[in-house]
Scaffold this motif. Structure first.
Motif: not given
Length: 210
Positions: A65-75
């Protein structure tokens, strides 16, 4: 040529987190098989391993969840990552619930074969872990084969639970024992259903991206 995911350094992060989450679910199911033992009897066994597995799964879900907030491009698409993370999180939670109930009442249930059902759950988690591990390749045919295996395990579990309930309705004379047995078998069935649900999410992701 570098992909955007490679440029941003995020291509593998979510795959790794989801793989760790699937592995945690598998470890939880393996712990349940060991907990029940070959004869399914209750011994002086700690529930700590189940709590740790659920906490690990919870921590991974929070990291995702935290990475989704902080990541612009996701796999993967964000909603797919969230759906799969949520589905995986539910598996150790249900397994821990079973272990807690069983530790309290298992010695009142006689020779019920919970261990074989737990073995089916462990197999379902093993197949699910393989499915999550193959998300990186996005190959449809191998994923379909694994999903078919998972569905077959779930269908067999449903068949066995119906047979078990039929036997209980016919032969169980103690209403309290009947309810206790029914509750535990339904929790195990729910855990296998949770594996199926997570597998359906994985398969839908591959269908979308193949």
């Amino acid at each position: 040529m570098f992909s955007l995911q490679t440029i941003f350094g995020k291509g593998d992060k979510f795959y790794g987190l989801l793989e760790a989450s699937a592995a945690a679910a598998h470890r939880s199911a393996s712990a349940l098989t060991e907990f029940l033992g070959k004869d399914g009897s209750v011994a002086a066994k700690s529930l700590e391993e189940f709590r740790l597995a659920r906490q690990r799964e919870k921590k991974l879900a929070a990291e995702i969840s935290e990475a989704l907030v902080n990541t612009f491009v996701t796999a993967l698409e964000r909603e797919d990552i969230e759906a799969l993370s949520g589905a995986l999180y539910k598996i150790p939670k249900v397994i821990e619930k079973f272990a807690e109930r069983y530790s309290l009442i298992g010695d009142r249930l006689g020779d019920d074969d919970f261990a074989s059902r737990a073995g089916m759950l462990e197999k379902a988690c093993e197949v699910l872990e393989q499915m999550v591990g193959q998300l990186r390749s996005m190959k449809l045919e191998p994923m379909k084969e694994l999903n078919d295996q998972l569905q077959a395990i779930e269908n067999e579990a449903d068949r066995l639970i119906l047979e078990l309930f039929r036997d209980m309705y016919r032969n169980e004379n103690d209403p309290v024992r009947f309810l206790l047995r029914k509750d535990l078998f339904e929790i195990l069935e729910k855990a296998i259903d949770r594996c199926r649900d997570a597998g359906n999410v994985v398969y839908a992701i591959v269908l979308k991206n193949s």
